[in-house]
Enzyme design. Structure first.
Site, PDB file in Angstrom:
ATOM      1  N   ASP A  44       1.065  -1.540  -0.269  1.00 51.83           N
ATOM      2  CA  ASP A  44       0.191   0.176  -0.315  1.00 51.83           C
ATOM      3  C   ASP A  44       0.535   1.151  -0.143  1.00 51.83           C
ATOM      4  OD1 ASP A  44      -1.558   1.549   0.150  1.00 51.83           O
ATOM      5  OD2 ASP A  44      -2.669   1.277   2.190  1.00 51.83           O
ATOM      6  N   TYR A  70      -7.817  16.821  -5.328  1.00 54.33           N
ATOM      7  CA  TYR A  70      -7.017  15.846  -5.954  1.00 54.33           C
ATOM      8  C   TYR A  70      -6.282  16.880  -6.866  1.00 54.33           C
ATOM      9  CZ  TYR A  70      -6.430  13.008 -10.364  1.00 54.33           C
ATOM     10  OH  TYR A  70      -5.614  12.408 -10.943  1.00 54.33           O
ATOM     11  N   GLY A  71      -6.633  18.052  -7.249  1.00 49.00           N
ATOM     12  CA  GLY A  71      -5.846  18.619  -8.726  1.00 49.00           C
ATOM     13  C   GLY A  71      -4.534  19.832  -7.774  1.00 49.00           C
ATOM     14  N   ALA A  72      -4.659  20.039  -6.731  1.00 53.09           N
ATOM     15  CA  ALA A  72      -3.772  20.612  -6.031  1.00 53.09           C
ATOM     16  C   ALA A  72      -3.010  19.399  -5.557  1.00 53.09           C
ATOM     17  CB  ALA A  72      -4.470  21.130  -4.340  1.00 53.09           C
ATOM     18  N   ALA A  73      -3.372  18.392  -5.233  1.00 53.42           N
ATOM     19  CA  ALA A  73      -1.751  17.307  -5.212  1.00 53.42           C
ATOM     20  C   ALA A  73      -1.369  17.159  -5.966  1.00 53.42           C
ATOM     21  CB  ALA A  73      -2.702  15.795  -4.880  1.00 53.42           C
ATOM     22  N   LYS A  74      -1.951  16.850  -7.354  1.00 52.92           N
ATOM     23  CA  LYS A  74      -1.010  17.347  -8.473  1.00 52.92           C
ATOM     24  C   LYS A  74      -0.713  18.568  -8.823  1.00 52.92           C
ATOM     25  CE  LYS A  74      -2.469  12.821  -9.546  1.00 52.92           C
ATOM     26  NZ  LYS A  74      -1.330  12.092  -9.439  1.00 52.92           N
TER      27      LYS A  74
END
Length: 247
Positions: A56, A149-153
């Site tokens: 994981d 999600y976009g902030a992480a990417k």
């Protein structure tokens, strides 16, 4: 024959990439969360030398160990390392549930860092090789439909910029792969349109980008001009354009 590690090898896109590389005769070490799915991908790569490991990635200590173990499994030499795992998560839940927001960031950013730190050090020592990381066009601009999600990417994109410059003197390339939407199980609940790519098309473009040691590759290519416009649209106008800023 190249020595290749693929993290997140059981994703639809990564599995297609693995099949292409196996047909070419590369030696593969495949890493994923589900042992049964890993076995299925390895079976698609029959004829090539393939090893697998399960774990994981959101367990950061385990992710780091998987990177070290992968290097060792290939005899200490890595020509290409592809990091391909990720998860969209539940955007609306992440707006009210800190645990979901943290899980999305952990999966799409921190777990990737846990892999890249040992991988970068290994390639820096051998003074060769390519690190390739799948990110997303969602990191180009925050939109209500997927901004956690976009902030992480987006954070991952900045990290890869710095890593690329750090490793340049050692002859190690870092390729950022910015994927647009792909018709895979991860997007099964999303309405499809003409901009969605197939896993096969995405795999072909990823293979080509890595082969030419691209700095940043949009997959498919047409997302580059689209995102140029999206990125540079003034905020007051952007917020009025529902097709861009809506859910």
């Amino acid at each position: 024959m190249r020595h290749v590690i693929v993290f997140g090898a059981t994703s639809a896109i990564a599995a297609e990439v693995c099949a292409r590389w196996a047909a070419r005769g590369d030696r593969l070490h495949l890493v994923g969360r589900d042992p049964d799915k890993l076995a299925a991908v390895a079976a698609r790569c029959a004829g090539a030398e393939v090893t697998t490991a399960a774990g994981d990635f959101t367990d950061l200590a385990r992710a780091e160990a998987l990177a070290h173990e992968g290097v060792a499994a290939l005899g200490g030499r890595v020509d290409v390392a592809l990091v391909a795992h990720g998860d969209l998560g539940d955007q609306q839940r992440s707006e009210h549930d800190v645990a979901e927001a943290a899980r999305i960031v952990q999966t799409n950013f921190l777990s990737v860092i846990a892999l890249l730190v040992p991988l970068a050090n290994a390639l820096e020592r051998q003074r060769s090789g390519t690190l390739a990381v799948i990110t997303s066009v969602a990191g180009e601009r925050g939109r209500p439909r997927n901004y956690t999600y976009g902030a992480a990417k987006g954070a991952l994109h900045v990290y890869l910029q710095g890593l690329r410059s750090r490793l340049y003197p050692a002859g190690v390339s870092v390729t950022t792969l910015k994927l647009g939407p792909v018709d895979t199980p991860m997007t099964v609940g999303h309405p499809k349109n003409a901009l969605f790519a197939t896993p096969q098309r995405a795999a072909r473009d990823i293979d080509r980008a890595i082969a030419r040691r691209a700095v940043v590759a949009f997959v498919p290519w047409y997302w580059r001009p689209i995102l140029f416009v999206v990125r540079h649209t003034p905020e007051p106008l952007f917020q009025r354009l529902g097709f861009l800023s809506g859910r």
